[in-house]
Write an enzyme that holds these catalytic residues in place. Structure first.
Site, PDB file in Angstrom:
ATOM      1  N   PHE A 171      -7.221  -7.919  -5.862  1.00 62.00           N
ATOM      2  CA  PHE A 171      -7.486  -7.487  -4.477  1.00 62.00           C
ATOM      3  C   PHE A 171      -6.213  -6.939  -3.851  1.00 62.00           C
ATOM      4  CE2 PHE A 171      -7.636  -8.668   0.159  1.00 62.00           C
ATOM      5  CZ  PHE A 171      -8.551  -7.687   0.531  1.00 62.00           C
ATOM      6  N   GLY A 172      -6.310  -5.760  -3.256  1.00 64.81           N
ATOM      7  CA  GLY A 172      -5.179  -5.155  -2.543  1.00 64.81           C
ATOM      8  C   GLY A 172      -5.492  -5.023  -1.066  1.00 64.81           C
ATOM      9  N   TYR A 173      -4.576  -5.494  -0.232  1.00 63.05           N
ATOM     10  CA  TYR A 173      -4.759  -5.391   1.226  1.00 63.05           C
ATOM     11  C   TYR A 173      -3.586  -4.648   1.870  1.00 63.05           C
ATOM     12  CZ  TYR A 173      -1.455  -9.283   1.012  1.00 63.05           C
ATOM     13  OH  TYR A 173      -0.345 -10.059   0.750  1.00 63.05           O
ATOM     14  N   GLY A 174      -2.615  -4.241   1.048  1.00 65.46           N
ATOM     15  CA  GLY A 174      -1.448  -3.505   1.544  1.00 65.46           C
ATOM     16  C   GLY A 174      -1.350  -2.195   0.783  1.00 65.46           C
ATOM     17  N   SER A 175      -0.178  -1.966   0.203  1.00 62.80           N
ATOM     18  CA  SER A 175       0.048  -0.679  -0.475  1.00 62.80           C
ATOM     19  C   SER A 175      -0.877  -0.472  -1.672  1.00 62.80           C
ATOM     20  CB  SER A 175       1.503  -0.572  -0.933  1.00 62.80           C
ATOM     21  OG  SER A 175       1.830  -1.681  -1.744  1.00 62.80           O
ATOM     22  N   GLU A 216       6.254 -16.028  -8.915  1.00 66.68           N
ATOM     23  CA  GLU A 216       6.727 -15.633  -7.591  1.00 66.68           C
ATOM     24  C   GLU A 216       7.424 -14.283  -7.658  1.00 66.68           C
ATOM     25  OE1 GLU A 216       9.561 -17.393  -4.077  1.00 66.68           O
ATOM     26  OE2 GLU A 216       8.352 -18.733  -5.310  1.00 66.68           O
TER      27      GLU A 216
END
Ligand code: BEZ
Length: 260
Positions: A16-20, A111
């Protein structure tokens, strides 16, 4: 059906991508679906620190990028942007089945500059071609997706900020890889394209403020930093995908997200 009630074939892997990631896809995907996740709030609360891999911000003004805040945690905070849509819109990418192991190897880093890996149920937008969905998907069984989140305990998490100060900060933050404002305006444009209801006031309010600052600075200094034109945005949306193979970190991936 996965044990946790989400849909997805055993060999399917969705991100899932919510930015770039919305406008800059990961490598080796074969399906891209607009939709949303719930239980989170998208905020420009993650510092993009300047280091050898990151030139989005200067030491005095490291850039800001988005992260997801758990909605229950956000509700305990005092945020100047005191409302947030229930749905965080973005896109889900299915990685080609024969490339899953390879892509997981790149992604499965515990991370990455403050972001950690989480899994969240994703709801495809209405009207998505059913042939793109997992066979056992239905409204009650969203798709399990991997998502990067900068949680409040990471060093680069900033927390609530005054929107005008944040906008000034984004406006000032720039470096060899491009201005932070292009990331903001790129996100605004990418969200607009997903659905009539995919706008995010936090993003549009910051974008409007940064446009006003750019206009103010232009009046003071002459036309230095023009907002992206429609054509430039169009070009940005068709740039090369995220290349997880060459990138050793999300920062490096974003290194390639240069404004045209
Ligand atoms: C994204 O969803 O677009 C994203 C989130 C964290 C780091 C990089 C990309």
């Amino acid at each position: 059906m996965a044990a946790n009630g989400t849909a997805g074939e055993a060999d399917e892997f969705w991100l899932f991508g919510y930015g770039s990631l919305i406008w800059k896809p990961p490598p080796h995907f074969d399906r891209r679906i607009p939709g949303w996740v719930t239980g989170y709030v998208r905020r420009f609360w993650q510092v993009r620190e300047r280091n050898i891999q990151d030139h989005r911000g200067t030491p005095e003004a490291p850039g800001r990028v988005v992260t997801l805040i758990s909605r229950s945690f956000w509700e305990q905070l005092t945020d100047h942007h005191n409302s947030a849509p229930d749905k965080v819109w973005g896109v889900a990418y299915r990685i080609k089945p024969d490339r899953v192991a390879e892509v997981k190897e790149y992604l499965d880093i515990r991370e990455i500059n403050g972001y950690t890996i989480h899994y969240t149920p994703f709801h495809p937008a209405p009207g998505v071609d059913p042939s793109l969905l997992p066979r056992n998907h239905n409204r009650d069984h969203p798709i399990r997706t991997l998502v990067y989140i900068g949680t409040p305990d990471n060093d680069q998490f900033v927390g609530p900020q005054d929107p005008q100060e944040l906008a000034e900060h984004i406006y000032r933050s720039t470096g060899p890889s491009g201005p932070n404002r292009d990331y903001l305006w790129g996100l605004e444009a990418a969200l607009d394209e997903l659905s009539p209801e995919s706008g995010d006031k936090h993003v549009t309010d910051l974008s409007d403020r940064v446009r006003a600052i750019a206009a103010r600075e232009e009046r003071k200094q002459g036309p230095k930093h023009q907002p992206l034109s429609v054509l430039q945005r169009e070009h940005q949306h068709h740039e090369q995908p995220h290349d997880f193979r060459r990138a050793s970190s999300i920062d490096e991936q974003e290194e390639t997200e240069k404004a045209p």
